[in-house]
Design an enzyme around this catalytic site. Structure first.
Site, PDB file in Angstrom:
ATOM      1  N   SER A  87       0.856  -1.195   0.000  1.00  0.00           N
ATOM      2  CA  SER A  87       0.000   0.000   0.000  1.00  0.00           C
ATOM      3  C   SER A  87       0.889   1.241   0.000  1.00  0.00           C
ATOM      4  O   SER A  87       2.061   1.174   0.401  1.00  0.00           O
ATOM      5  CB  SER A  87      -0.853  -0.023   1.266  1.00  0.00           C
ATOM      6  N   TYR A 119      -1.771  -0.710  10.476  1.00  0.00           N
ATOM      7  CA  TYR A 119      -1.860  -1.001   9.036  1.00  0.00           C
ATOM      8  C   TYR A 119      -0.558  -0.574   8.338  1.00  0.00           C
ATOM      9  O   TYR A 119       0.024  -1.333   7.563  1.00  0.00           O
ATOM     10  CB  TYR A 119      -3.066  -0.272   8.449  1.00  0.00           C
TER      11      TYR A 119
HETATM   12  N1  LIG Z   1      -8.843  -0.748  -0.692  1.00  0.00           N
HETATM   13  C1  LIG Z   1      -7.822   0.095  -0.562  1.00  0.00           C
HETATM   14  O1  LIG Z   1      -7.991   1.321  -0.461  1.00  0.00           O
HETATM   15  C2  LIG Z   1      -6.420  -0.424  -0.591  1.00  0.00           C
HETATM   16  C3  LIG Z   1      -5.355   0.485  -0.775  1.00  0.00           C
HETATM   17  C4  LIG Z   1      -4.059   0.010  -0.790  1.00  0.00           C
HETATM   18  C5  LIG Z   1      -3.815  -1.338  -0.590  1.00  0.00           C
HETATM   19  N2  LIG Z   1      -4.861  -2.187  -0.412  1.00  0.00           N
HETATM   20  C6  LIG Z   1      -4.549  -3.583  -0.172  1.00  0.00           C
HETATM   21  O2  LIG Z   1      -5.054  -4.353  -1.248  1.00  0.00           O
HETATM   22  C7  LIG Z   1      -5.419  -5.651  -0.771  1.00  0.00           C
HETATM   23  C8  LIG Z   1      -6.839  -5.955  -1.191  1.00  0.00           C
HETATM   24  O3  LIG Z   1      -7.684  -4.948  -0.676  1.00  0.00           O
HETATM   25  P1  LIG Z   1      -9.231  -4.819  -1.068  1.00  0.00           P
HETATM   26  O4  LIG Z   1      -9.526  -3.385  -1.007  1.00  0.00           O
HETATM   27  O5  LIG Z   1      -9.509  -5.598  -2.298  1.00  0.00           O
HETATM   28  O6  LIG Z   1      -9.872  -5.492   0.206  1.00  0.00           O
HETATM   29  P2  LIG Z   1     -11.190  -6.343   0.407  1.00  0.00           P
HETATM   30  O7  LIG Z   1     -11.588  -6.127   1.807  1.00  0.00           O
HETATM   31  O8  LIG Z   1     -12.169  -6.056  -0.683  1.00  0.00           O
HETATM   32  O9  LIG Z   1     -10.666  -7.834   0.194  1.00  0.00           O
HETATM   33  C9  LIG Z   1      -9.830  -8.458   1.120  1.00  0.00           C
HETATM   34  C10 LIG Z   1     -10.076  -9.936   1.066  1.00  0.00           C
HETATM   35  O10 LIG Z   1      -9.205 -10.543   2.026  1.00  0.00           O
HETATM   36  C11 LIG Z   1      -9.927 -11.532   2.724  1.00  0.00           C
HETATM   37  N3  LIG Z   1      -9.369 -11.740   4.049  1.00  0.00           N
HETATM   38  C12 LIG Z   1      -9.367 -10.886   5.089  1.00  0.00           C
HETATM   39  N4  LIG Z   1      -8.827 -11.470   6.167  1.00  0.00           N
HETATM   40  C13 LIG Z   1      -8.471 -12.721   5.802  1.00  0.00           C
HETATM   41  C14 LIG Z   1      -7.878 -13.822   6.483  1.00  0.00           C
HETATM   42  N5  LIG Z   1      -7.558 -13.758   7.776  1.00  0.00           N
HETATM   43  N6  LIG Z   1      -7.642 -14.948   5.795  1.00  0.00           N
HETATM   44  C15 LIG Z   1      -8.001 -15.033   4.479  1.00  0.00           C
HETATM   45  N7  LIG Z   1      -8.572 -14.047   3.792  1.00  0.00           N
HETATM   46  C16 LIG Z   1      -8.807 -12.895   4.451  1.00  0.00           C
HETATM   47  C17 LIG Z   1     -11.342 -10.975   2.799  1.00  0.00           C
HETATM   48  O11 LIG Z   1     -12.310 -11.990   3.071  1.00  0.00           O
HETATM   49  C18 LIG Z   1     -11.509 -10.332   1.442  1.00  0.00           C
HETATM   50  O12 LIG Z   1     -12.038 -11.249   0.508  1.00  0.00           O
HETATM   51  C19 LIG Z   1      -5.227  -5.617   0.737  1.00  0.00           C
HETATM   52  O13 LIG Z   1      -3.981  -6.169   1.080  1.00  0.00           O
HETATM   53  C20 LIG Z   1      -5.231  -4.136   1.064  1.00  0.00           C
HETATM   54  O14 LIG Z   1      -4.524  -3.849   2.245  1.00  0.00           O
HETATM   55  C21 LIG Z   1      -6.144  -1.770  -0.413  1.00  0.00           C
END
Ligand SMILES: NC(=O)c1ccc[n+]([C@@H]2O[C@H](COP(=O)([O-])OP(=O)(O)OC[C@H]3O[C@@H](n4cnc5c(N)ncnc54)[C@H](O)[C@@H]3O)[C@@H](O)[C@H]2O)c1
Length: 311
Positions: free
Chosen positions: A179, A192
């Site tokens: 991120s 985070y």
């Molecule tokens: N959304 C944002 O703004 C953003 C920004 C930068 C980075 N990210 C990173 O991108 C990645 C995906 O984010 P997203 O926005 O698609 O999130 P999201 O919440 O839509 O998806 C995350 C997925 O991870 C799964 N998950 C959570 N805990 C888990 C566990 N203990 N075991 C197995 N699966 C688990 C959830 O069930 C979900 O399907 C993450 O690593 C997030 O930190 C997101």
């Protein structure tokens, strides 16, 4: 044995020549369309963690559309089945496994099951992530531990499970979804940010280690996106959307898949993050903090609601 002056001179010359070579290479690559440089992944097996939602689901579908076999992991069984149904609609090959990535033993057990099922993972996408979204002193200890476990420790365990086979074949790719919060600290995201800085550090060290081992067929990509509209950071507002827009999830997923296909090592989304990171390296800390404050870094999280339910 101590290095002789002649050896040091030779090494210096080599470094200078490669400096020019890499700069020229980077310049020339600017003019070569990405589509010409993309690798074929029809013989690859891609494992995406957190494939039940957000960019995990979208990346899985995009990798499947490129012809790869997909292995989906998530704690939410119903959600990965939905992703698998999408992939099967157009004949994609897909296998689903429920796995809680906060648990090391479970990761190793499920990884073993994947191997016993005859699936040889060649592209590993560590994508699952969670966010507490509270100021540091308000973060419950168990959420701090879980955030570190899912967002960074899980990367250690999945890579340990699947990297050896990639090394044996000198063929593979490790993708770390980190991120922009893994590059710059943010008020209200201490756990985070720490977890994402760890993911960035893990990727960078791994890159060097693979290079030292001469494993040029095993690639790595670290991805640092700004906020994406998946719902994970629901409620967060950006102060200057023209400069730092909330990233569209479909764009983010496409950008990441394309980066993997051209073996791009580092991906910041949007591109303006490269500029901000360069400033961070050059400016005095108080000035960096002032710029971060101006961009809204202190207040982004004030309107955070996140998802109704955290895993
Ligand atoms: N959304 C944002 O703004 C953003 C920004 C930068 C980075 N990210 C990173 O991108 C990645 C995906 O984010 P997203 O926005 O698609 O999130 P999201 O919440 O839509 O998806 C995350 C997925 O991870 C799964 N998950 C959570 N805990 C888990 C566990 N203990 N075991 C197995 N699966 C688990 C959830 O069930 C979900 O399907 C993450 O690593 C997030 O930190 C997101």
């Amino acid at each position: 044995m101590a290095e002789t002056p002649a050896e040091l001179a030779l090494e210096t010359l080599k470094t200078l020549i490669f400096t020019v070579y890499y700069l020229l290479e980077a310049f020339i690559l600017l003019f070569i369309p990405w589509s010409w440089r993309m690798k074929d992944i029809t013989e690859d097996t891609v494992l995406v963690t957190g494939a039940g939602s957000g960019i995990g689901r979208l990346m899985a579908i995009k990798f499947a559309k490129k012809g790869a076999k997909l292995v989906l992991w998530d704690i939410n069984e119903t959600a990965i089945e939905e992703t698998a149904t999408e992939i099967k609609k157009y004949g994609g090959r897909v296998f689903t496994y429920k796995c809680d990535l906060s648990k090391r033993d479970e990761i190793y057990t499920v990884a073993e099951k994947v191997k016993q099922d005859g699936l040889d993972v060649t592209i590993l996408v560590n994508n699952a992530g969670i966010v507490t979204g509270k100021k540091y002193l308000d973060c419950p200890d168990n959420m701090i531990e879980k955030t570190m476990a899912v967002n960074s420790m899980a990367h250690f365990w999945t890579v340990k499970a699947f990297l050896p086979s990639m090394l044996r074949k000198n063929h593979g790719h490790i993708v770390s979804i980190a991120s922009s919060a893994g590059l710059v600290g943010v008020t209200g995201l201490a756990d985070y940010c720490a977890s994402k800085f760890a993911a960035v550090g893990f990727d960078e060290s791994l890159k060097y280690e693979l290079n030292a081992m001469g494993k040029d067929g095993v690639h790595t990509t670290v991805v640092c996106p700004y906020y994406i509209n998946t719902g994970m950071f629901e409620g967060v507002k950006t102060r200057f959307p023209k400069v730092l827009p909330i990233v569209n999830q479909d764009y983010a997923a496409s950008r990441i898949v394309d980066a993997v296909l051209i073996n791009q090592e580092i991906v910041y989304i949007p591109r303006v993050l490269y500029f901000f990171l360069a400033l961070k390296g050059l400016l005095p800390f108080h000035l960096t903090r002032l710029i971060c404050e101006f961009m809204g870094n202190q207040t982004f999280m004030d309107t955070f609601r996140g998802r109704a339910k955290q895993n």
